[in-house]
Scaffold this active site. Sequence first.
Site, PDB file in Angstrom:
ATOM      1  N   ASP A 179       1.322   3.409   5.688  1.00  0.00           N
ATOM      2  CA  ASP A 179       1.697   5.039   5.184  1.00  0.00           C
ATOM      3  C   ASP A 179       3.206   5.153   5.994  1.00  0.00           C
ATOM      4  O   ASP A 179       2.890   6.012   7.762  1.00  0.00           O
ATOM      5  CB  ASP A 179       1.333   5.383   4.621  1.00  0.00           C
ATOM      6  CG  ASP A 179       2.938   6.729   3.238  1.00  0.00           C
ATOM      7  OD1 ASP A 179       3.609   6.087   3.766  1.00  0.00           O
ATOM      8  OD2 ASP A 179       1.936   7.900   3.321  1.00  0.00           O
ATOM      9  N   ASP A 194       7.207   2.256   1.615  1.00  0.00           N
ATOM     10  CA  ASP A 194       7.010   3.008   3.448  1.00  0.00           C
ATOM     11  C   ASP A 194       5.305   2.535   3.295  1.00  0.00           C
ATOM     12  O   ASP A 194       4.923   2.957   3.674  1.00  0.00           O
ATOM     13  CB  ASP A 194       7.235   4.436   3.225  1.00  0.00           C
ATOM     14  CG  ASP A 194       7.135   4.836   2.586  1.00  0.00           C
ATOM     15  OD1 ASP A 194       6.763   4.109   1.088  1.00  0.00           O
ATOM     16  OD2 ASP A 194       6.815   6.329   2.596  1.00  0.00           O
ATOM     17  N   GLU A 195       4.812   1.893   2.119  1.00  0.00           N
ATOM     18  CA  GLU A 195       3.562   2.162   1.965  1.00  0.00           C
ATOM     19  C   GLU A 195       3.109   0.770   1.574  1.00  0.00           C
ATOM     20  O   GLU A 195       3.596   0.224   0.302  1.00  0.00           O
ATOM     21  CB  GLU A 195       3.186   2.827   0.779  1.00  0.00           C
ATOM     22  CG  GLU A 195       1.935   3.659   0.976  1.00  0.00           C
ATOM     23  CD  GLU A 195       1.684   5.015  -0.641  1.00  0.00           C
ATOM     24  OE1 GLU A 195       0.440   5.305  -0.319  1.00  0.00           O
ATOM     25  OE2 GLU A 195       2.567   4.730  -1.248  1.00  0.00           O
TER      26      GLU A 195
END
Length: 448
Positions: A11, A105-106
């Site tokens: 993350d 983003d993960e």
Amino acid sequence: MRAHASVMHIDLDAFFASVEQRDKPSLRGKPVVVGGIGGRGVVSTASYEARTFGVHSAMSTREARALCGHAAFLYPRFHAYKKVSEQVFALLRDLSPLVEPLSLDEAFVDLAAADLPDLEVATVTETAARIRAQVAEITGGLSASVGLASSKFIAKIASDLDKPDGLVVVAPGTELDLLRPMSVKVIPGVGPATTERLRRAGIHTVTDLEQISLEELVRLVGKAHGNNLHNLARAKDDRRVEPERETKSVSVEGTYETDLTDRRLMEQIVARQASEVAARLKKSGLSGRTITIKVKLYDFTTINRSATLPGPTDQAGTIARLAKTLLGDLFTAGETAGGVRLLGVGVSGLADWIQEDLFSEEVEDDEEPEVLLPEPARRPTWAAGMDVVHAEMGRGWVWGSGRGVVTVRFETARTPAGPVRSYAVDDPDLQPYSEPGETSDPDGPTES
């Protein structure tokens, strides 16, 4: 269940805000808030400096300004975030062919599919540390928090334990030791309503939840949710890392400058949104069975209501009819009395076929007299945070604008903090800037 901690959850920390701080040297180490920054805006991401003042995602921008008025409030620059995301995901896919994106983003990464000598704790820990260092190198200093565990559920929890820039490994066999003291809210799907139901039953921690029978959980929260809670409270999660995530829904929503209270006006809005959803479905060759409306009230409470058809459709009239029915149910129940700030229509349960004869008598809802619909809130022409270039001063970004003036700070990620200058909004020497091959970034959420 896996015998090794071979599921990695990564993350990127405070992603949108971190990219802004990277690209704007004057904001490094200072509070930054990214999202819709007008009166009806909602925070998308807050930097860790802003979080110390209590600012968090999904908070109204008005409240964020009250808590941290000295922060830089910026509109999102999705082209910049997407570019960084592509760099990181390319790195992850070089490590393993099984990478499951969750957002820009993960992601989950299956290290069992990576070319590693073994899957012992020391090896996967060293691999995760190397990936974090490579992420920082290729992104210009962005940090990532990583969790390693024997399942997706535990890996996700682990990555949250030492933010920002953390690395936590949960060794196989220790999952319940980690989970038991935690609040039930750590389990996915346990939101405010479920938390309250569990609280009334005396269930506060995962230990409490673990002691409740499946039958009692089903009675409290329903069959599907109860089964899920029963398994996760025992750290049972055998979901695979899925490299391809199919589109699960198509939706359109808008946030409005003033709260909506008129039922007929809102019906017209959802009918128009239904038409947009139908057009997107047809363009993609898709149809769907489940129609959902999303309603965010004046106090930020979000309500979702759904209805499922016997067969899939891509017809605007069918989607609009069900959306209006669902909206009518909310009016009847008095749910919308205080005003509505966001309306949305979505279709899920997607298929690549349509049961034509099921809707053969369906007509489009175009017989009602058209009313003037309010436009969703829009970002200004010179949005705070956007990239610009000046004929004499070069590249910079918009600090703010209003009353015919736009203020620009001239700096980039590769320069020191730069000077601030103000110009007339129609100054021909000042133009939006985009990298070669990119567009200027009008897309993405505006005031939502």
